[in-house]
Scaffold this motif. Structure first.
Motif, PDB file in Angstrom:
ATOM      1  N   ARG A  67       0.825  -1.214   0.000  1.00  0.00           N
ATOM      2  CA  ARG A  67       0.000   0.000   0.000  1.00  0.00           C
ATOM      3  C   ARG A  67       0.856   1.260   0.000  1.00  0.00           C
ATOM      4  O   ARG A  67       0.465   2.281  -0.585  1.00  0.00           O
ATOM      5  N   LEU A 124       0.672   4.412  -2.558  1.00  0.00           N
ATOM      6  CA  LEU A 124       0.585   5.802  -2.129  1.00  0.00           C
ATOM      7  C   LEU A 124       1.671   6.642  -2.790  1.00  0.00           C
ATOM      8  O   LEU A 124       1.398   7.755  -3.277  1.00  0.00           O
ATOM      9  N   GLU A 134      -3.615   7.374   4.905  1.00  0.00           N
ATOM     10  CA  GLU A 134      -2.875   6.140   4.646  1.00  0.00           C
ATOM     11  C   GLU A 134      -1.748   5.943   5.654  1.00  0.00           C
ATOM     12  O   GLU A 134      -1.571   4.854   6.212  1.00  0.00           O
TER      13      GLU A 134
END
Length: 259
Positions: free
Chosen positions: A145, A149, A171
C-alpha cells in the motif's frame, strides 16, 4: 481509474467542505499582519501544530512550557523536530516522497525507537495503536500500500490539495509504516502536502490544531472502511481541520496586531 483522487473529490459532502476550507485560507492570506509578520506567524503556527500533534498521541503540554524549553519528552521533541524539518523538505516532497518520509521518521522517532530503525519501514506485523484503530496491516501488505501511495503522489491529479493531503495523512495514519511516531509523521506529511501543492504555500495554517477535535480517531476509522462514505467522512474532517487551523492562525495574527 486514471485519477482516483478526482473521484474522491466528488464524493457527497466533499466539494462543499473543501470549498469552505479554501475560502477560509484565502481570507487568512489577506490578513494585514501577514504583510510584515508572515515568518513570525508561520513559526508560531508550527509550534502550535507540533504541540497539537503530540497531544493527539497522548502527550499534552502547554505552549508556555514549550517556549521555555522545559519539555524533554521524546514524543514532543520529535513533533517539534518534524515541524521544523518540513521547511527544508518541501522542495523534495514532489520528487522523492519516500526520502522525505524516511527523514520525517528519523527526526520524529529519535529517542522512541532504536537508532537502526529510524527511517526504515517496520518488519514486524504489529505496530502500536495509540488511537485504538485496531490492528495495523501486516508488514507485506503495508509495503504494497505504501508503494501505491507513493505512485499516487507522482501521478498528475485534478483533485484539490486538501484531498491529496487527506489521503496521504489517512494512509500513513492507518498503515503505521514505521511502527513508531507514525501519527506525527502522518500529520507532518499531510501539512507538507497542503504547503507544496499550493493551498498554504507559506505554511501558516495550524492544521494539526484542527485535528485535535474529538472525532479525529472516529474519522480515521471511517477511512479504514474504504467505502465512499467512509473516505468522504475522513476528507471532510481534514477540510474542517484546515478551517479550524485557519481560526487558530487568525488568532495568532490578531495577537500580533494587538502587540
Amino acid at each position: 481509474m486514471s485519477d482516483p483522487l478526482a473521484v474522491i473529490a466528488q464524493f457527497p459532502g466533499v466539494p462543499e467542505a473543501v470549498d469552505e476550507a479554501r475560502q477560509a485560507v484565502d481570507r487568512l492570506y489577506r490578513h494585514r499582519v501577514l504583510r510584515r509578520a508572515s515568518p513570525a506567524v508561520s513559526a508560531e503556527s508550527s509550534l502550535r501544530g507540533a504541540r497539537a500533534s503530540a497531544a493527539i498521541e497522548g502527550t499534552d503540554v502547554t505552549l508556555d512550557a514549550l517556549r521555555r524549553e522545559e519539555v524533554h519528552d521524546p514524543l514532543v521533541q520529535g513533533a517539534l523536530r518534524a515541524s521544523a524539518e518540513m521547511g527544508r523538505l518541501g522542495p523534495t516532497w514532489r520528487k522523492a516522497p519516500r526520502q522525505v518520509l524516511a527523514r520525517l521518521h528519523t527526526v520524529a522517532a529519535a529517542g522512541l525507537t532504536e537508532q537502526a530503525s529510524l527511517g526504515r519501514p517496520r518488519s514486524s506485523d504489529e505496530a502500536p495503536d495509540p488511537l485504538s484503530l485496531g490492528p495495523a496491516p501486516g508488514a507485506a501488505d503495508t509495503a504494497t500500500r505504501m508503494e501505491s501511495l507513493l505512485a499516487l503522489l507522482e501521478r498528475p491529479t485534478k483533485a484539490p490539495a486538501i484531498v491529496l493531503a487527506a489521503v496521504v495523512h489517512g494512509e500513513l495514519a492507518v498503515l503505521r509504516p514505521f511502527g513508531s511516531a507514525d501519527g506525527v509523521v502522518a500529520r507532518a506529511a499531510g501539512r507538507l502536502t497542503l504547503v507544496e501543492y499550493g493551498l498554504d504555500p507559506k505554511s501558516l495554517v495550524a492544521v494539526e490544531v484542527g485535528h485535535l477535535e474529538p472525532d479525529y480517531a472516529e474519522a480515521l476509522r471511517a477511512y479504514l472502511t474504504g467505502t465512499p462514505e467512509g473516505v468522504a467522512t475522513w476528507v471532510q474532517h481534514c477540510a474542517s481541520a484546515v478551517t479550524l487551523g485557519v481560526r487558530e492562525t487568525t488568532a495568532i495574527c490578531e495577537a500580533l496586531q494587538r502587540g
